[in-house]
Design a protein around this motif. Sequence first.
Motif, PDB file in Angstrom:
ATOM      1  N   THR A 186       0.844  -1.188   0.000  1.00  0.00           N
ATOM      2  CA  THR A 186       0.000   0.000   0.000  1.00  0.00           C
ATOM      3  C   THR A 186       0.882   1.242   0.000  1.00  0.00           C
ATOM      4  OG1 THR A 186      -1.642  -1.202   1.237  1.00  0.00           O
ATOM      5  CG2 THR A 186      -1.860   1.174   1.214  1.00  0.00           C
ATOM      6  N   ASP A 217      -6.604  -4.587  -0.698  1.00  0.00           N
ATOM      7  CA  ASP A 217      -6.570  -4.599  -2.150  1.00  0.00           C
ATOM      8  C   ASP A 217      -6.987  -5.973  -2.679  1.00  0.00           C
ATOM      9  OD1 ASP A 217      -5.915  -4.589  -4.837  1.00  0.00           O
ATOM     10  OD2 ASP A 217      -4.230  -3.215  -4.539  1.00  0.00           O
TER      11      ASP A 217
ATOM     12  N   GLN B  94      -6.618  15.134  -2.613  1.00  0.00           N
ATOM     13  CA  GLN B  94      -6.555  13.721  -2.231  1.00  0.00           C
ATOM     14  C   GLN B  94      -6.937  13.503  -0.774  1.00  0.00           C
ATOM     15  OE1 GLN B  94      -2.749  11.925  -2.932  1.00  0.00           O
ATOM     16  NE2 GLN B  94      -3.294  10.030  -1.918  1.00  0.00           N
ATOM     17  N   GLU B 176      -6.323  12.992  -7.319  1.00  0.00           N
ATOM     18  CA  GLU B 176      -6.483  11.708  -6.623  1.00  0.00           C
ATOM     19  C   GLU B 176      -7.613  11.779  -5.603  1.00  0.00           C
ATOM     20  OE1 GLU B 176      -4.056   8.998  -6.689  1.00  0.00           O
ATOM     21  OE2 GLU B 176      -2.256   9.913  -7.517  1.00  0.00           O
ATOM     22  N   THR B 178     -10.019   9.997  -4.768  1.00  0.00           N
ATOM     23  CA  THR B 178     -10.538   8.809  -4.078  1.00  0.00           C
ATOM     24  C   THR B 178      -9.431   7.921  -3.525  1.00  0.00           C
ATOM     25  OG1 THR B 178     -10.609   7.624  -6.188  1.00  0.00           O
ATOM     26  CG2 THR B 178     -12.631   8.736  -5.486  1.00  0.00           C
ATOM     27  N   SER B 179      -8.176   8.343  -3.672  1.00  0.00           N
ATOM     28  CA  SER B 179      -7.076   7.433  -3.318  1.00  0.00           C
ATOM     29  C   SER B 179      -7.034   7.074  -1.842  1.00  0.00           C
ATOM     30  CB  SER B 179      -5.737   8.053  -3.704  1.00  0.00           C
ATOM     31  OG  SER B 179      -5.707   8.239  -5.084  1.00  0.00           O
ATOM     32  N   SER B 180      -7.474   8.000  -0.973  1.00  0.00           N
ATOM     33  CA  SER B 180      -7.351   7.688   0.449  1.00  0.00           C
ATOM     34  C   SER B 180      -8.666   7.157   1.020  1.00  0.00           C
ATOM     35  CB  SER B 180      -6.901   8.940   1.219  1.00  0.00           C
ATOM     36  OG  SER B 180      -7.817   9.983   1.006  1.00  0.00           O
ATOM     37  N   ARG B 186     -15.164   4.872  -2.346  1.00  0.00           N
ATOM     38  CA  ARG B 186     -14.567   5.322  -3.588  1.00  0.00           C
ATOM     39  C   ARG B 186     -15.599   5.323  -4.711  1.00  0.00           C
ATOM     40  NH1 ARG B 186      -8.751   2.612  -4.810  1.00  0.00           N
ATOM     41  NH2 ARG B 186      -8.339   3.308  -2.681  1.00  0.00           N
ATOM     42  N   SER B 208      -4.495  10.832 -11.344  1.00  0.00           N
ATOM     43  CA  SER B 208      -4.591   9.565 -10.619  1.00  0.00           C
ATOM     44  C   SER B 208      -3.394   8.669 -10.888  1.00  0.00           C
ATOM     45  CB  SER B 208      -5.876   8.837 -11.026  1.00  0.00           C
ATOM     46  OG  SER B 208      -5.966   7.603 -10.360  1.00  0.00           O
ATOM     47  N   HIS B 209      -3.180   7.717  -9.993  1.00  0.00           N
ATOM     48  CA  HIS B 209      -2.148   6.710 -10.251  1.00  0.00           C
ATOM     49  C   HIS B 209      -2.812   5.365 -10.508  1.00  0.00           C
ATOM     50  CE1 HIS B 209      -3.197   5.790  -6.136  1.00  0.00           C
ATOM     51  NE2 HIS B 209      -2.686   4.601  -6.340  1.00  0.00           N
ATOM     52  N   ASP B 210      -4.140   5.331 -10.445  1.00  0.00           N
ATOM     53  CA  ASP B 210      -4.848   4.058 -10.429  1.00  0.00           C
ATOM     54  C   ASP B 210      -5.586   3.815 -11.743  1.00  0.00           C
ATOM     55  OD1 ASP B 210      -6.015   1.719  -9.635  1.00  0.00           O
ATOM     56  OD2 ASP B 210      -7.697   2.721  -8.659  1.00  0.00           O
ATOM     57  N   THR B 213      -9.460   3.139 -11.570  1.00  0.00           N
ATOM     58  CA  THR B 213     -10.296   4.318 -11.392  1.00  0.00           C
ATOM     59  C   THR B 213     -10.398   5.107 -12.694  1.00  0.00           C
ATOM     60  OG1 THR B 213      -9.482   4.431  -9.145  1.00  0.00           O
ATOM     61  CG2 THR B 213     -10.603   6.374  -9.969  1.00  0.00           C
TER      62      THR B 213
END
Lengths: 272, 284, 292
Positions: A186, A217, B94, B176, B178-180, B186, B208-210, B213
Amino acid sequence: MSDTVLDVRGLTVDIATPDGTVNAVRGVDLHVGRGEILGVVGESGCGKSTTIKGILGLLPPNAEVGAEMIELDGYGDLLATPRKKMREVRGRRIGFVAQNPFGSLNPIYSIERQFYELQKAHGTKVGKKESREIAHAMLDGVGIVNPARVLDGYAHQLSGGMAQRVVIALATTLSPQLLIADEPTTGLDATVQAQIMDLISGLVRSEQRSMLLVTHDLGVIAQYAQRVVVMLDGEVVEHGPVMEVMVDPQHEYTRKLINSVPKREELHDVTA
Amino acid sequence: MSLLEVENACKTFASRQRGGDPVQALRGVSLQVEAGETLAIIGESGSGKSTLGRAVLRLLELDEGSVRMDGVDLAGLSPSELRAKRAEMQIVFQEPYESLNPRMSIGSIVAEPLQIHRKGLGAAQIRKLVIEVLERVGLPAKVATRLPGELSGGQQQRVGVARAVVSEPKFVVLDEPTSSLDLSIRAQILELLAQLQADLGLAYLFVSHDMHTVEKVSDRIAVMYLGEIVETAPTVDLFRSPQHPYTQTLLSARLSADPREKHAYRAYEGDASVRATPPQQAPA
Amino acid sequence: MAESPAPARRREPGLTASRWTTVRRLVAEHPGAALGVTFIVVLVLWSLFGPLPYDPRGTDGSASREGPSGTHWFGTDGTGGDVFSRVIEAAKIDLSLALAGTAVALVIGVPLGLAASTKGKGSQRLVRGLDAFQAFPLLILALALVSLSGNQLYMVVVAIALLNIPRYMRLLRSEVLAIRESRFVEAATAMGASTPRLIFRHLLPNVWGVILVQTSLTIANSIVVLSSLSFLGVGVSAPTPSWGSMIRDGAGNMSSGEWWIATFPGLAVLLCVLAFNQLADAIGDRTARSYR
């Protein structure tokens, strides 16, 4: 040697707070088989981290841990083990990989020194030179190209992924049969996550170790664990082989969790 | 003319460590965002995606290049003109809790953009608008008297969204958002953002990094690597036939929640201190 | 805050909003601070309105250097003055000067600290000036100022303020520098907030807690500074009693066994400092908690 490496039955954790007692974990059963990765999945506050900290004896004094049994194969009863003795169990019998690698590494010791301190703490009678050789081999084993340079350096000089590799090397140095990882990837980038998880599952498979993998996850669980335990509000709501639980979930909560992750085909239909 | 036009944006930061090399966060980034669309910026840590998100709002000054909103060059605006322009361009952060002043009630937080940009409004009108926008983001009117610390993470992020849309912007940077948050929360926030976009005709720059998403929310995706955009494509095309090797690597690193879909990670250039399969092509 | 739709109000679940209950809970959580505040309040009220057993400025040649007794609770000093009456009376001047000095330091130090917390060149110059200023032995500077002014009381206030302004500046600077980097200030900038709005709605409300703590500590410190000045014979002068001068007067008598003349005013200083320190701890505790 039995086929169950870690057998936890009826684990409870009660935490005393100024507003009364919180039953953070309420009767959790976990069985980790030899050579197996058992995933524990749930959202924040479900008690998954508290569960493993309870097993490892890492909870603060205001938390009370109870269980019918916590049995570690080849060692015995963990519940009856006093706090001091648990320090010997951690590292030698159970390797622990926490979420934030920089929290696990001492910022003022060189990496080499941390390997040596580990040896000293467990009274292995391994000398400085030998410890360095072992550490060198361990770092090589976790895919670090230039172990000598990392050994001479300090934690802050490492990237997140590198630091987690060092932590994994430390956790496996004394060859514990069980690894416990709390959200090991994470906060790491997706590409680094894939590398670290490939590494961890490789370590487990090649040495017939076992692992308890705690994460939120579902992708990590689906791709790397063989069996999974789904937790909600301090209780296990569903458990079984990943191929069954993740493909055909029985409990409503598991279904909800899995449905909140976009599946590839569906999405293409939506966007197309 | 696009709603947002970024041309050749460059930004270099001095190194945090003494004697370290300066960090080139943005190396000639150009992009356009059309009214009402979502452009996702995907990248990993150090790619410069967050710097880009702040630069397009002129929350930090570029070394080179220009940002035009509705054809107006933001660098050419005086401080007071820029402040007035900010009604049209907003940001959601974020960290939902850190982005809310812990000493202000939810009502005051959401009212603040109205107090700044619509000075003619009376207290009663502001109050009415605040309750309206709170309901629009799915919060009961009674949270107006609460402090941020009394809300859950998901509720806090709804407040962040309410504050961003209350001044009726055309363009919102989602850094970001929704990252946390937990997985189920989310999904709710993403739904809310899509609903607001449909209702209000907002354009989003979704940082974003995801991949999961981004796949869900964006019309187009720009992939950033080390301060540059290496590939921009409509979402469907990017997932079907990624052109750049780094995009291919990012896609291969996705871990599907379906155990039947086995992933096979393919490394790209990568961390030189870590053994990995050799890169398939030199970085662009 | 007048135009905001709803005032900020913190709700404690499971607690009826009775003021008395709140007070009782505060006392239970911070007994030291409660005791300290009670002590200060009683001392101030008594010195302002209370009947004193003897005239604090009076002398009585027939009763000099008598030990504590039923007639003179804290004994008498060299001129036959009643030590108890003088200790209470001294609170008037000592506490008011300490408070005034602290107030001046607060009013000047906070805005200067804010000014020193920006990223501009002016801010850097301010910090460098502050460093240079603090390189002076400030207590000696204060001493010189007060005695050169011919023991003017307003100069005592200036001296206390000079000693404490740098502390406020540094505190404000370090706190505000951190808050300026926070997400919610960035959010306020992004929404187009003006500088006054940033300062008064976002920065200051988030440093009030530490300012209050610092103020309580500064009062305690000012009492010590003030007593040191009057111990050295600077500032408050006879016949007005002050704790510092009383300690000086009684210091000579300690060796001959007449301990009460210096001990009781010393105790007054000690208890006041303790009280304000306890109060500072309690405030710090509470502000830290209300962030969560």
